[in-house]
Structure formats: C-alpha cells, structure tokens
Scaffold this motif. Structure first.
Motif, PDB file in Angstrom:
ATOM      1  N   ALA A  12    -100.270  13.753  -9.125  1.00 15.01           N
ATOM      2  CA  ALA A  12     -99.895  13.899 -10.377  1.00 15.01           C
ATOM      3  C   ALA A  12     -98.911  12.857 -10.741  1.00 15.01           C
ATOM      4  N   ALA A  13     -99.079  11.566 -10.177  1.00 14.88           N
ATOM      5  CA  ALA A  13     -98.047  10.715 -10.335  1.00 14.88           C
ATOM      6  C   ALA A  13     -98.517   9.331 -11.183  1.00 14.88           C
ATOM      7  N   GLY A  14     -99.620   9.503 -11.646  1.00 21.34           N
ATOM      8  CA  GLY A  14    -100.228   8.256 -12.665  1.00 21.34           C
ATOM      9  C   GLY A  14     -99.292   8.212 -14.057  1.00 21.34           C
ATOM     10  N   LEU A  15     -99.551   7.101 -14.517  1.00 17.68           N
ATOM     11  CA  LEU A  15     -98.273   6.732 -15.475  1.00 17.68           C
ATOM     12  C   LEU A  15     -99.037   7.387 -16.874  1.00 17.68           C
ATOM     13  N   GLY A  16    -100.009   7.952 -16.990  1.00 18.16           N
ATOM     14  CA  GLY A  16    -100.737   8.788 -18.317  1.00 18.16           C
ATOM     15  C   GLY A  16    -100.695   7.840 -19.287  1.00 18.16           C
ATOM     16  N   THR A  17    -101.117   6.546 -19.257  1.00 16.20           N
ATOM     17  CA  THR A  17    -100.606   5.751 -20.427  1.00 16.20           C
ATOM     18  C   THR A  17    -101.458   5.974 -21.683  1.00 16.20           C
ATOM     19  N   LYS A  28     -98.618  13.600 -17.519  1.00 21.68           N
ATOM     20  CA  LYS A  28     -99.853  14.180 -18.482  1.00 21.68           C
ATOM     21  C   LYS A  28    -100.128  15.526 -18.074  1.00 21.68           C
ATOM     22  N   GLU A  29    -100.026  15.722 -16.639  1.00 25.12           N
ATOM     23  CA  GLU A  29    -100.411  16.979 -16.075  1.00 25.12           C
ATOM     24  C   GLU A  29     -99.835  18.205 -16.622  1.00 25.12           C
ATOM     25  N   GLN A 105     -94.839   9.518  -4.920  1.00 30.51           N
ATOM     26  CA  GLN A 105     -95.253   8.489  -4.738  1.00 30.51           C
ATOM     27  C   GLN A 105     -94.477   7.409  -5.355  1.00 30.51           C
ATOM     28  N   PRO A 108     -96.685   3.819  -8.620  1.00 35.73           N
ATOM     29  CA  PRO A 108     -98.201   4.326  -8.865  1.00 35.73           C
ATOM     30  C   PRO A 108     -99.120   3.102  -8.560  1.00 35.73           C
ATOM     31  N   LYS A 109     -99.616   2.983  -7.388  1.00 38.33           N
ATOM     32  CA  LYS A 109    -100.389   1.955  -6.761  1.00 38.33           C
ATOM     33  C   LYS A 109    -101.645   2.503  -6.675  1.00 38.33           C
ATOM     34  N   GLY A 110    -102.039   3.555  -7.122  1.00 40.96           N
ATOM     35  CA  GLY A 110    -103.565   4.045  -7.296  1.00 40.96           C
ATOM     36  C   GLY A 110    -103.618   5.491  -6.622  1.00 40.96           C
ATOM     37  N   ALA A 114    -101.889   7.508  -3.466  1.00 43.08           N
ATOM     38  CA  ALA A 114    -101.198   9.003  -3.782  1.00 43.08           C
ATOM     39  C   ALA A 114    -101.697   9.902  -2.474  1.00 43.08           C
ATOM     40  N   LEU A 131    -107.874  16.598  -8.910  1.00 40.14           N
ATOM     41  CA  LEU A 131    -107.089  15.865  -9.914  1.00 40.14           C
ATOM     42  C   LEU A 131    -106.368  16.794 -10.985  1.00 40.14           C
ATOM     43  N   GLY A 132    -105.179  16.438 -10.980  1.00 40.63           N
ATOM     44  CA  GLY A 132    -104.328  17.427 -11.859  1.00 40.63           C
ATOM     45  C   GLY A 132    -104.571  17.264 -13.509  1.00 40.63           C
ATOM     46  N   ASP A 133    -105.406  16.525 -13.864  1.00 40.29           N
ATOM     47  CA  ASP A 133    -105.725  16.395 -15.216  1.00 40.29           C
ATOM     48  C   ASP A 133    -107.203  16.582 -15.431  1.00 40.29           C
TER      49      ASP A 133
HETATM   50  P1  UTP Z   1    -105.820   8.006 -13.817  1.00 41.93           P
HETATM   51  O1  UTP Z   1    -106.266   6.738 -13.657  1.00 41.93           O
HETATM   52  O2  UTP Z   1    -106.664   9.042 -14.723  1.00 41.93           O
HETATM   53  O3  UTP Z   1    -104.270   8.252 -14.252  1.00 41.93           O
HETATM   54  O4  UTP Z   1    -105.635   8.898 -12.425  1.00 41.93           O
HETATM   55  P2  UTP Z   1    -103.429   7.246 -14.775  1.00 41.93           P
HETATM   56  O5  UTP Z   1    -103.239   6.180 -14.488  1.00 41.93           O
HETATM   57  O6  UTP Z   1    -102.199   8.324 -14.968  1.00 41.93           O
HETATM   58  O7  UTP Z   1    -104.050   7.399 -16.642  1.00 41.93           O
HETATM   59  P3  UTP Z   1    -103.853   6.513 -17.785  1.00 41.93           P
HETATM   60  O8  UTP Z   1    -105.209   5.772 -17.647  1.00 41.93           O
HETATM   61  O9  UTP Z   1    -102.725   5.481 -17.561  1.00 41.93           O
HETATM   62  O10 UTP Z   1    -103.746   7.203 -18.862  1.00 41.93           O
HETATM   63  C1  UTP Z   1    -106.397   9.835 -11.770  1.00 41.93           C
HETATM   64  C2  UTP Z   1    -105.430  10.756 -11.277  1.00 41.93           C
HETATM   65  O11 UTP Z   1    -104.882  10.157 -10.099  1.00 41.93           O
HETATM   66  C3  UTP Z   1    -103.409  10.371 -10.553  1.00 41.93           C
HETATM   67  C4  UTP Z   1    -103.114  10.609 -11.741  1.00 41.93           C
HETATM   68  O12 UTP Z   1    -101.837  11.256 -11.996  1.00 41.93           O
HETATM   69  C5  UTP Z   1    -104.490  11.531 -12.022  1.00 41.93           C
HETATM   70  O13 UTP Z   1    -104.185  12.531 -11.932  1.00 41.93           O
HETATM   71  N1  UTP Z   1    -102.710   9.076  -9.772  1.00 41.93           N
HETATM   72  C6  UTP Z   1    -103.170   7.829 -10.342  1.00 41.93           C
HETATM   73  C7  UTP Z   1    -101.682   9.288  -9.103  1.00 41.93           C
HETATM   74  O14 UTP Z   1    -101.067  10.179  -8.594  1.00 41.93           O
HETATM   75  N2  UTP Z   1    -101.001   7.843  -8.445  1.00 41.93           N
HETATM   76  C8  UTP Z   1    -101.573   6.946  -8.958  1.00 41.93           C
HETATM   77  O15 UTP Z   1    -101.085   5.667  -8.590  1.00 41.93           O
HETATM   78  C9  UTP Z   1    -102.677   6.631  -9.851  1.00 41.93           C
END
Ligand code: UTP
Length: 295
Positions: A12-17, A28-29, A105, A108-110, A114, A131-133
């Motif tokens: 749950a470490a994505g940027l959620g852009t 976003k989670e 993490q 957010p390197k992918g 993570a 995946l948390g979303d």
């Molecule tokens: P997504 O690609 O859907 O998440 O990653 P994101 O990058 O947050 O979304 P946008 O496109 O910018 O809106 C799928 C899952 O992997 C996690 C995200 O939190 C999501 O649950 N993730 C992704 C990580 O934990 N770390 C990362 O570096 C990338």
C-alpha cells in the motif's frame, strides 16, 4: 477453513496519482468504500481465508493505515460512556481483526520492490500478496481456491480475470495452457501492460497472489521494467519460464471484483456494495432509479 501458516502481504505504498489530490496526504488504500477504508475489506478477506498475520507495506503516508488498525482509547471510551455499543463495535473491530505489521518501502520503486520488503517477515514460506486497492466481493471467495491450487502443485498461483481488449494495457497479461482442471491454467508467459495489438491473451493478473519464497531471490535481481518500476510480473515470468521449478499456475476468477484504484470503478464499487446493503440499499435504489430516469 484455516491457514494459520500463511502470512498476507498488502502493498500500500503506491503514489495513487489517479486520485490526486485526495491521495496527497492519504494512501488510496484508505479511501472509504461506503463506510470502511478499502484496505479493511482486504484484511477481512485475508482473515476469512484463515490468515491472522498481515504485513502492510506502507509509503510516505503510513500513519493513517497504522492508526486505523490500532485501538483509539479516547474514541472508544467516549462511545462507551454514551452507551453506543454498535459504533464501539465498529471501532474495535478493525483493531482486533488480525496481527497487523507495517514495513516501509522507502521509495515507490514498483510492486516487485514493495513485495521484496516482505522478505524478512515472511521467511522461507509460501505467502499471499493482496493488493490493497483491489476488492474481491466476499460473496465470491477467491483465496481459499488459490491456496488449494498451491497446496496441490507447490507452485506460485496468480489470479486471472478476462478483461476487455481495450483494457489489456492496464494489466499484466498471461499466456496459458489448460490443465484439464476447471478454471486452473498453467502460466507459460507473462507480459506487463502490453499494447492491445501485442497482448497474447485477455487474461489479466488481478491483485491476489500466492507466492513461493523463491520469488524473493528473483526480485533481488529483477531490474526496472515497464514504467521504470521493479515489476512483480517480470519476476513471475522468470518463475514461469524456469523448467526446473514448479512453474506458475493461474486461477481464473469469474466473481465480482472492484478496482478501487480507478476512479470510475471506485464509484461503481461504492454504489454496488451500498445497494446490496440492508441499511442503505432501499433508499439508494430509489434514488438511482430517479437519477437514471433523468439521464
Ligand atoms: P498501482 O500501480 O495501482 O498503484 O499499484 P499506484 O502507482 O499507487 O497508482 P497510480 O497509478 O499512481 O494511481 C498496485 C499496488 O501496488 C502498490 C500500490 O499501493 C497498489 O496497491 N505499490 C505500487 C506499492 O506498494 N509500491 C510501489 O512502488 C508501487
């Protein structure tokens, strides 16, 4: 069914852009789906499958996730004083669900990067990544069937779902062969977010995985792929192609799933889940009919 030996990992470490500015200070989670944050549905799904140990991979806005699964003494005592046991139960529920652990993490390197953060916590055991979303409707359980395939084959198992051709570029896409077992396929190859014309199939990886611990060793040497990120799909492709290992299996999911990382699907998830609820459904259904008649 109880699976006490499996641990679940929720990245749950994505940027959620796609949800900015809502996700500027909140992952976003943690966005609410009706009246619970998306990630709570995912933890509940793990618990329903018998998993008690959950590691959440958190990013820069980790506090809200940690707080949500912690107890809140002042809120709980205020509700207790008021005698509001229904709300008290809701508050206490999320802190009693499971053993929640958090790991950071750094950047957010992918998704692959993570998942690699979970190595020490998971140890030398098969584990589950959720995946948390990505929400799987509790009426269509998926994890128990995936764990059963893993236990039969000793292999990593991914969840696959047929998507429309115009959506293949959003997912990891699998090439598969049938196994003779309903909805279970052998994965021959995986490609992350292909263009529609290059996609080998319409079978998309959705956010549930049962992984064998050898995935960590592969992730350690996986270089950045699509989007400059370390992709879990690339590591799984290597496991699928390894003739000496058990390979990767796919379970085709035909139930209800909501991708709360996408704005339209997020809104659909809220409407769908609220319409089905006894407390909210009747009012909402009437309103939706009125709305639709004016469209
Ligand atoms: P997504 O690609 O859907 O998440 O990653 P994101 O990058 O947050 O979304 P946008 O496109 O910018 O809106 C799928 C899952 O992997 C996690 C995200 O939190 C999501 O649950 N993730 C992704 C990580 O934990 N770390 C990362 O570096 C990338």
């Amino acid at each position: 069914m109880s699976h006490p030996t499996y641990k679940a990992v929720i990245p749950a470490a994505g940027l959620g852009t796609r949800f900015l500015p809502a996700t500027k200070a909140m992952p976003k989670e943690m966005l609410p789906v009706v009246d619970k944050p998306a990630i709570q549905y995912v933890v509940e799904e793990a618990v329903d499958a018998g998993i008690r140990d959950v590691l959440i991979i958190v990013g820069r806005n980790k506090a809200s996730i940690g707080n949500h699964f912690d107890s809140v003494p002042e809120l709980e005592s205020a509700l207790s004083t008021k005698g509001d046991h229904t709300k008290l139960g809701k508050v206490a529920h999320s802190s009693q669900l499971a053993d929640i652990h958090l790991t950071r993490q750094g950047e957010p390197k992918g998704l692959g990067h993570a998942v690699l953060r979970a190595k020490r916590h998971v140890g030398d055991n098969a584990f589950v990544v959720m995946l948390g979303d990505d929400l799987i409707d509790e009426r269509d359980p998926l994890l128990p069937a995936m764990l059963a395939v893993h236990e039969r084959t000793g292999a990593s198992v991914i969840a696959l779902m047929e998507v429309a051709p115009e959506n293949v570029h959003l997912y990891g896409i699998a090439t598969v062969t049938e196994t003779g077992d309903d909805d279970v396929v052998k994965v021959d190859g995986l490609v992350e977010k292909p263009r529609a014309e290059d996609a080998p199939s319409r079978l998309a990886i959705i956010g549930r995985y049962v992984l064998t611990p050898d995935v960590f060793e592969v992730l350690e040497r996986t270089t950045p792929g699509k989007g400059g990120e370390i992709q879990l799909t690339d590591a799984l492709q290597e496991l699928a192609a390894d003739a000496d290992g058990p390979g990767v299996y796919g379970l085709i999911f035909r139930g209800r799933r909501y991708d709360t990382g996408d704005r339209v699907d997020y809104i659909k998830a809220i409407v769908q889940l609220a319409v089905d609820r006894e407390d909210l459904g009747p009012d909402l259904r009437t309103w939706i009919k009125e709305l639709a008649s004016g469209l």
